[in-house]
Motif scaffolding. Structure first.
Motif, mmCIF file in Angstrom:
data_model
loop_
_atom_site.group_PDB
_atom_site.id
_atom_site.type_symbol
_atom_site.label_atom_id
_atom_site.label_comp_id
_atom_site.label_asym_id
_atom_site.label_seq_id
_atom_site.Cartn_x
_atom_site.Cartn_y
_atom_site.Cartn_z
ATOM 1 N N ILE A 74 0.958 -1.105 0.046
ATOM 2 C CA ILE A 74 -0.122 -0.079 -0.156
ATOM 3 C C ILE A 74 0.864 1.196 0.014
ATOM 4 C CG2 ILE A 74 -1.936 1.431 1.012
ATOM 5 C CD1 ILE A 74 -2.661 -1.170 2.384
ATOM 6 N N LYS A 75 0.664 1.942 -1.213
ATOM 7 C CA LYS A 75 1.568 3.183 -1.147
ATOM 8 C C LYS A 75 0.911 4.392 -1.111
ATOM 9 C CE LYS A 75 5.093 0.756 -2.908
ATOM 10 N NZ LYS A 75 5.691 -0.113 -2.004
ATOM 11 N N ASP A 76 -0.431 4.269 -0.906
ATOM 12 C CA ASP A 76 -1.291 5.440 -1.061
ATOM 13 C C ASP A 76 -1.841 5.777 0.609
ATOM 14 O OD1 ASP A 76 -3.430 7.457 -2.173
ATOM 15 O OD2 ASP A 76 -4.656 6.232 -0.828
ATOM 16 N N VAL A 77 -1.387 7.065 1.062
ATOM 17 C CA VAL A 77 -1.479 7.280 2.466
ATOM 18 C C VAL A 77 -2.947 7.235 2.837
ATOM 19 C CG1 VAL A 77 -1.517 9.221 3.985
ATOM 20 C CG2 VAL A 77 0.311 9.230 2.105
ATOM 21 N N LYS A 78 -4.029 7.668 2.181
ATOM 22 C CA LYS A 78 -5.178 7.296 2.718
ATOM 23 C C LYS A 78 -5.624 5.788 2.706
ATOM 24 C CE LYS A 78 -9.807 8.599 1.784
ATOM 25 N NZ LYS A 78 -11.019 8.511 0.686
ATOM 26 N N GLU A 79 -5.274 5.096 1.638
ATOM 27 C CA GLU A 79 -5.553 3.568 1.819
ATOM 28 C C GLU A 79 -4.763 3.038 2.854
ATOM 29 O OE1 GLU A 79 -5.231 -0.365 -1.130
ATOM 30 O OE2 GLU A 79 -4.595 1.635 -2.046
ATOM 31 N N LEU A 80 -3.398 3.545 3.347
ATOM 32 C CA LEU A 80 -2.806 2.808 4.260
ATOM 33 C C LEU A 80 -3.244 3.385 5.708
ATOM 34 C CD1 LEU A 80 -0.398 1.106 5.549
ATOM 35 C CD2 LEU A 80 1.049 3.321 5.171
ATOM 36 N N ALA A 81 -3.853 4.651 5.956
ATOM 37 C CA ALA A 81 -4.487 4.815 7.015
ATOM 38 C C ALA A 81 -5.953 4.276 7.303
ATOM 39 C CB ALA A 81 -4.803 6.512 6.791
ATOM 40 N N VAL A 105 -7.045 -2.169 11.564
ATOM 41 C CA VAL A 105 -6.395 -2.943 12.301
ATOM 42 C C VAL A 105 -6.521 -2.443 13.764
ATOM 43 C CG1 VAL A 105 -3.997 -3.500 13.002
ATOM 44 C CG2 VAL A 105 -4.770 -3.682 10.449
ATOM 45 N N TRP A 106 -6.273 -1.163 14.061
ATOM 46 C CA TRP A 106 -6.367 -0.854 15.429
ATOM 47 C C TRP A 106 -7.598 -0.760 16.057
ATOM 48 C CZ3 TRP A 106 -1.524 -1.070 14.968
ATOM 49 C CH2 TRP A 106 -0.793 -0.567 16.049
ATOM 50 N N VAL A 107 -8.852 -0.601 15.169
ATOM 51 C CA VAL A 107 -10.178 -0.671 15.806
ATOM 52 C C VAL A 107 -10.365 -1.947 16.285
ATOM 53 C CG1 VAL A 107 -12.732 -0.402 15.188
ATOM 54 C CG2 VAL A 107 -10.997 1.298 14.658
ATOM 55 N N SER A 108 -10.048 -3.186 15.349
ATOM 56 C CA SER A 108 -10.267 -4.427 15.674
ATOM 57 C C SER A 108 -9.392 -5.130 16.724
ATOM 58 C CB SER A 108 -10.210 -5.270 14.434
ATOM 59 O OG SER A 108 -8.851 -5.328 14.062
ATOM 60 N N GLN A 109 -8.087 -4.608 16.573
ATOM 61 C CA GLN A 109 -7.210 -4.966 17.902
ATOM 62 C C GLN A 109 -7.441 -4.577 19.247
ATOM 63 O OE1 GLN A 109 -4.963 -7.477 16.696
ATOM 64 N NE2 GLN A 109 -4.497 -7.999 18.767
ATOM 65 N N PHE A 110 -7.754 -3.153 19.271
ATOM 66 C CA PHE A 110 -7.710 -2.350 20.490
ATOM 67 C C PHE A 110 -9.192 -1.742 20.611
ATOM 68 C CE2 PHE A 110 -3.244 -2.046 18.943
ATOM 69 C CZ PHE A 110 -2.634 -3.049 19.854
ATOM 70 N N ASN A 111 -9.896 -1.917 19.906
ATOM 71 C CA ASN A 111 -11.397 -1.191 19.896
ATOM 72 C C ASN A 111 -11.234 0.353 20.047
ATOM 73 O OD1 ASN A 111 -14.107 -0.989 19.672
ATOM 74 N ND2 ASN A 111 -14.437 -1.584 21.777
ATOM 75 N N TYR A 112 -10.063 0.766 19.100
ATOM 76 C CA TYR A 112 -9.654 2.425 19.292
ATOM 77 C C TYR A 112 -10.715 2.913 18.684
ATOM 78 C CZ TYR A 112 -5.026 3.045 20.948
ATOM 79 O OH TYR A 112 -3.787 3.530 21.634
ATOM 80 N N LYS A 113 -11.750 3.548 19.221
ATOM 81 C CA LYS A 113 -12.691 4.483 18.379
ATOM 82 C C LYS A 113 -12.559 5.814 18.767
ATOM 83 C CE LYS A 113 -15.842 0.529 18.017
ATOM 84 N NZ LYS A 113 -17.071 -0.107 18.424
ATOM 85 N N ASN A 114 -11.711 6.185 19.651
ATOM 86 C CA ASN A 114 -11.631 7.554 20.080
ATOM 87 C C ASN A 114 -10.666 8.361 19.041
ATOM 88 O OD1 ASN A 114 -9.259 6.077 20.798
ATOM 89 N ND2 ASN A 114 -8.861 7.315 22.538
ATOM 90 N N ARG A 115 -9.971 7.721 18.091
ATOM 91 C CA ARG A 115 -9.215 8.499 17.255
ATOM 92 C C ARG A 115 -10.056 8.873 15.908
ATOM 93 N NH1 ARG A 115 -3.421 8.887 18.185
ATOM 94 N NH2 ARG A 115 -2.558 7.462 19.440
ATOM 95 N N ASN A 116 -9.698 9.943 15.480
ATOM 96 C CA ASN A 116 -10.460 10.489 14.283
ATOM 97 C C ASN A 116 -9.469 9.951 13.176
ATOM 98 O OD1 ASN A 116 -8.341 12.619 13.596
ATOM 99 N ND2 ASN A 116 -9.344 14.041 14.925
ATOM 100 N N PHE A 117 -9.954 10.192 11.726
ATOM 101 C CA PHE A 117 -9.319 9.485 10.681
ATOM 102 C C PHE A 117 -7.919 10.374 10.613
ATOM 103 C CE2 PHE A 117 -8.548 8.922 6.043
ATOM 104 C CZ PHE A 117 -8.497 7.624 6.124
ATOM 105 N N ASN A 118 -7.976 11.654 10.790
ATOM 106 C CA ASN A 118 -6.562 12.354 10.626
ATOM 107 C C ASN A 118 -5.746 12.073 11.223
ATOM 108 O OD1 ASN A 118 -7.811 14.128 8.765
ATOM 109 N ND2 ASN A 118 -8.357 15.693 10.313
ATOM 110 N N ASP A 119 -5.878 11.255 12.534
ATOM 111 C CA ASP A 119 -4.957 10.292 13.238
ATOM 112 C C ASP A 119 -4.084 9.622 12.541
ATOM 113 O OD1 ASP A 119 -5.165 12.118 15.696
ATOM 114 O OD2 ASP A 119 -6.836 11.021 16.392
ATOM 115 N N TYR A 120 -5.054 8.598 11.579
ATOM 116 C CA TYR A 120 -4.594 7.526 10.990
ATOM 117 C C TYR A 120 -3.892 8.125 9.902
ATOM 118 C CZ TYR A 120 -7.180 4.857 14.133
ATOM 119 O OH TYR A 120 -7.844 4.204 15.244
#
Length: 170
Positions: A127-134, A140-155
């Protein structure tokens, strides 16, 4: 290439493992032949020679290749030192992003964190595209840690950080 124009060749090599725990591998490229039958005749000749006759006949391998067609390493390669270094860079990026002050090894000892890093690591080369990688990192982070407190800009930030640190540069 049209099937009726495909020219095949057959590469013969001899391969065996050695060492106390078969930790070493020896490979000898022996020749290239126009047919499987010719490669098979070569096996019979080589098998009678010193060194070769010490090993089972199944140590001889024949690989079939089509001439003028790329078959291997189409996306390049990286050595193990490069892989190790890139995994360290990835871990550093995520440690900074998540304000994790642990060392690399302490981070890797956290099984969930390590598994999340591995899940990201196995796709960052593709994956070379920043948005796709984000998007992938977020998944991964949501499924692994249930991280829902971050907005997409963080990714987007972490994806950008990985690319900026020349993660892909071997």
């Amino acid at each position: 290439m049209n099937k009726h124009l495909d020219i095949k060749m057959y590469q013969l090599y001899h391969e065996y493992e050695y060492g106390e725990k078969n930790e070493y591998k020896e490979i000898k490229h022996l020749g290239i032949y126009s047919s499987e039958q010719e490669a098979s005749k070569a096996i019979d000749r080589y098998y009678k020679l010193a060194g070769f006759k010490k090993h089972p006949k199944d140590c001889f391998k024949v690989g079939e290749y089509i001439v003028d067609v790329d078959t291997n390493w189409k996306e390049g390669f990286v050595n193990s030192i490069g892989l190790d270094r890139n995994f360290e860079i990835l871990t550093i990026c995520f440690n900074e992003w998540s304000a994790n002050n642990k060392s690399l090894y302490e981070s890797w000892n956290n099984k969930e964190y390590y598994n999340a890093l591995c899940n990201v690591y196995k796709v960052v080369y593709k994956i070379k595209d920043v948005k796709e990688l984000a998007e992938y990192i977020q998944k991964v982070w949501v499924s692994q840690f249930n991280y829902k407190n971050r907005n997409f800009n963080d990714y987007i930030e972490i994806a950008n950080n990985i690319i900026v640190k020349e993660f892909y540069d071997f």
